[in-house]
Scaffold this active site. Structure first.
Site, PDB file in Angstrom:
ATOM      1  CB  SER A  52      13.988 -11.416  -9.637  1.00  0.00           C
ATOM      2  OG  SER A  52      13.421 -10.929 -11.019  1.00  0.00           O
ATOM      3  CD  GLU A 145      10.139  -4.295  -8.079  1.00  0.00           C
ATOM      4  OE1 GLU A 145      10.349  -5.090  -8.748  1.00  0.00           O
ATOM      5  OE2 GLU A 145      10.342  -3.958  -7.040  1.00  0.00           O
ATOM      6  CG  HIS A 175      13.435  -5.804 -10.592  1.00  0.00           C
ATOM      7  ND1 HIS A 175      12.345  -6.545 -10.120  1.00  0.00           N
ATOM      8  CD2 HIS A 175      14.312  -6.883 -10.886  1.00  0.00           C
ATOM      9  CE1 HIS A 175      12.587  -7.968 -10.212  1.00  0.00           C
ATOM     10  NE2 HIS A 175      13.725  -8.214 -10.713  1.00  0.00           N
TER      11      HIS A 175
END
Length: 204
Positions: A52, A145, A175
């Protein structure tokens, strides 16, 4: 990943927004990498890995190393990297109702908290940088995502820069799906472990 790859991991606890804005996280990541080099770790025996925001930070750090003339690590792995804080990708809109883990409005707040007005700088959004000369890369993303197009664009820019890169897009996943312990997750962790060990010259 550490257990699967059987490698020593140095995990840098970089400063976070909103208390610490850009470039605090990048400065801390650079300090961590310089620390390893100063301790005698050979760059060709180092792999960067992040997920991320941390995945995006890996590439911000690589661009900073390139700017400063520091030796590059051997390879990089990024899971669902946040590499475009301008939200230019279509997945920011197409996957809003598919991604169960991210909310676009929350991401917009994080941009304001971290680097408002600097979103197009390469060490904030690495898709806007010159990615030539960066190390071999393995990227993962889920098809559902919000940040899917971050990975797609980052992959395309890496390939355009002559980097040996691979992107795995797992159908129906969300995600940072490799963190969730599903069969798809285990397959991803196994693949990234094999990638890192092979690049670092380690036998199975």
């Amino acid at each position: 990943l550490a257990a699967q790859a059987r490698l020593t991991v140095f995990c840098a606890a970089y400063r976070l927004a909103p208390e610490y804005k850009y470039p605090a996280a990048l400065d801390d990541a650079l300090t961590a990498y310089r620390y390893l080099l100063e301790k005698g770790y050979a760059p060709e025996k180092i792999a960067f890995a992040g997920e991320s925001a941390g995945g995006g930070l890996c590439y911000c750090l690589l661009l900073k190393c390139k700017e400063l003339g520091l030796p590059m690590p051997r390879c990089a792995v990024a899971i669902s990297p946040w590499a475009d804080l301008t939200f230019s990708g279509a997945s920011y809109y197409n996957n809003v109702f598919r991604d169960p883990t991210l909310i676009r409005e929350s991401l917009a707040y994080y941009v304001l908290a971290y680097a408002v007005g600097r979103e197009y700088e390469p060490t904030v959004s690495p898709i806007y940088g010159d990615l030539s000369g960066l190390p071999d890369s393995l990227l993962f993303a889920g098809s559902d995502e919000i940040l899917l197009d971050d990975s797609r664009t980052l992959y395309k820019k890496l390939k355009a820069g002559g980097v040996d890169a691979e992107l795995v897009v797992e159908p129906g996943m969300w995600h940072v799906y490799p963190l969730y312990g599903t069969p798809e997750s285990r397959r991803a962790v196994k693949k990234m472990s094999a990638f890192v060990r092979q690049k670092l010259g380690l036998a199975d």
